[in-house]
Design an enzyme around this catalytic site. Structure first.
Site, short mmCIF file in Angstrom:
data_model
loop_
_atom_site.label_atom_id
_atom_site.label_comp_id
_atom_site.label_asym_id
_atom_site.label_seq_id
_atom_site.Cartn_x
_atom_site.Cartn_y
_atom_site.Cartn_z
CG MET A 183 -11.37 3.15 2.60
SD MET A 183 -9.75 3.19 3.40
CE MET A 183 -8.69 3.24 1.96
CG ASP A 189 -5.11 2.35 1.22
OD1 ASP A 189 -6.07 1.56 1.16
OD2 ASP A 189 -3.97 2.03 1.60
CG MET A 233 -11.54 -2.74 5.84
SD MET A 233 -10.06 -2.38 4.87
CE MET A 233 -9.02 -1.54 6.07
CB SER A 271 -0.90 0.01 1.23
OG SER A 271 -1.40 1.32 1.43
CG MET A 314 -8.48 7.06 2.85
SD MET A 314 -7.61 7.08 4.41
CE MET A 314 -6.67 5.55 4.29
CG HIS A 353 -3.96 -1.60 -1.35
ND1 HIS A 353 -5.07 -2.38 -1.62
CD2 HIS A 353 -4.31 -0.81 -0.31
CE1 HIS A 353 -6.05 -2.06 -0.78
NE2 HIS A 353 -5.62 -1.10 0.03
CG ASP A 412 -6.17 -2.88 3.61
OD1 ASP A 412 -5.07 -2.62 4.15
OD2 ASP A 412 -6.80 -2.08 2.90
CG HIS A 455 -9.35 0.04 0.07
ND1 HIS A 455 -8.70 -0.16 1.26
CD2 HIS A 455 -10.67 0.05 0.38
CE1 HIS A 455 -9.58 -0.26 2.24
NE2 HIS A 455 -10.79 -0.13 1.73
N GLY A 497 1.21 -2.12 4.11
CA GLY A 497 1.77 -0.77 3.99
C GLY A 497 3.04 -0.64 4.79
C1 DX5 Z 1 -6.24 1.57 5.92
C2 DX5 Z 1 -5.83 1.22 4.51
C3 DX5 Z 1 -4.73 0.25 4.44
C4 DX5 Z 1 -3.43 0.72 5.02
C5 DX5 Z 1 -2.73 -0.48 5.59
O1 DX5 Z 1 -7.39 2.33 5.88
O2 DX5 Z 1 -6.94 0.65 3.82
O3 DX5 Z 1 -4.53 -0.23 3.12
O4 DX5 Z 1 -2.60 1.34 4.08
O5 DX5 Z 1 -1.61 -0.06 6.29
P1 DX5 Z 1 -0.79 -1.03 7.26
O6 DX5 Z 1 -0.32 -2.19 6.43
O7 DX5 Z 1 0.30 -0.16 7.73
O8 DX5 Z 1 -1.73 -1.48 8.35
ZN ZN Z 2 -6.49 -0.31 1.83
#
Ligand code: DX5
Ligand code: ZN
Length: 225
Positions: free
Chosen positions: A69, A36, A138, A9, A38, A34, A176, A67, A198
């Site tokens: 969100m 993210d 999640m 990520s 948001m 990946h 994730d 992804h 990530g």
């Molecule tokens: C959280 C994201 C994840 C995040 C994971 O809302 O959807 O993809 O980047 O990060 P780590 O691997 O650090 O938990």
């Molecule tokens: Zn994610």
């Protein structure tokens, strides 16, 4: 394609070096990248949009695992598809017309994914398991990288694994949040086939390559058992 997918990520990457970070992950053996997205409404953080996806598309040929969100994802799905997304994953909590939204994603030429928050019952996605190309569980509350893994996620993955197998579905079962060398073996044993990571990749003290390799080694060890 690898049987088990590792999807670093870029949320945890050094954004001043995005292209280099992505290329480092790719040459270390990442399968997907990946992204993210948001919106500051569905989750309490704002990150990237189609513009960044388009930049990622120019940095790598790897599939871009996007992804979303965000509220009302259907309004911006086409822009993400045009920017070069390979997979578009929407939250069940944001989609009153989930079945239609997944079909729409497919009509845009992308793989259709559905994701559920830790507090959402597994039954909420059951009606669409037959048409989803990917189910994302999640294992933290979405919004930030680097959070602590929620252990109840393991049972939820096992539950969805059973349901996918009963349907004869070949959908990816992705997880994730808090994926690390400590958690990944249990997740694989529960039936996950794709792992977002990530912090454990981009913030690995020995660098991205070491981060990817450490996770791959654990997957290989569990497979050899
Ligand atoms: C959280 C994201 C994840 C995040 C994971 O809302 O959807 O993809 O980047 O990060 P780590 O691997 O650090 O938990
Ligand atoms: Zn994610």
């Amino acid at each position: 394609m690898n049987k088990y997918i590792l999807a670093p990520s870029i949320l945890a990457s050094d954004m001043t070096q995005l292209g280099n970070e992505i290329r480092a992950a790719e040459s270390a053996g990442a399968d997907w990248i990946h992204v993210d997205v948001m919106d500051g409404h569905f989750v309490p953080n704002i990150t990237m949009g189609p513009f960044i996806v388009e930049a990622c598309r120019r940095a790598t040929k790897l599939p871009l695992d996007v992804h979303l969100m965000i509220e009302k994802p259907e309004q911006i799905l086409e822009a993400f598809a045009k920017a070069g997304a390979s997979r578009l994953t929407v939250h069940v909590e944001t989609c009153p017309h989930l079945h239609r939204t997944l079909q729409y994603i497919k009509s845009l030429g992308c793989s259709a994914g559905v994701v559920l928050n830790p507090g959402t019952p597994v039954g909420a996605i059951e009606p669409v398991l037959g048409i989803a190309d990917l189910v994302l569980v999640m294992s933290v509350n979405p919004g930030f990288g680097g959070q602590e893994f929620i252990p109840e996620s393991i049972g939820r993955i096992a539950d969805i694994r059973k349901k996918l197998d009963a349907l004869g579905s070949s959908a990816w079962l992705e997880v994730d949040g808090g994926v690390s060398v400590e958690t990944i073996s249990q997740l694989k044993e529960a039936g996950a086939t794709a792992f977002v990571a990530g912090t454990s990749v981009f913030k690995h003290p020995q660098g991205v390559e070491a981060g990817v390799k450490a996770l791959r080694d654990v997957i290989a060890r569990v497979e050899a058992r």
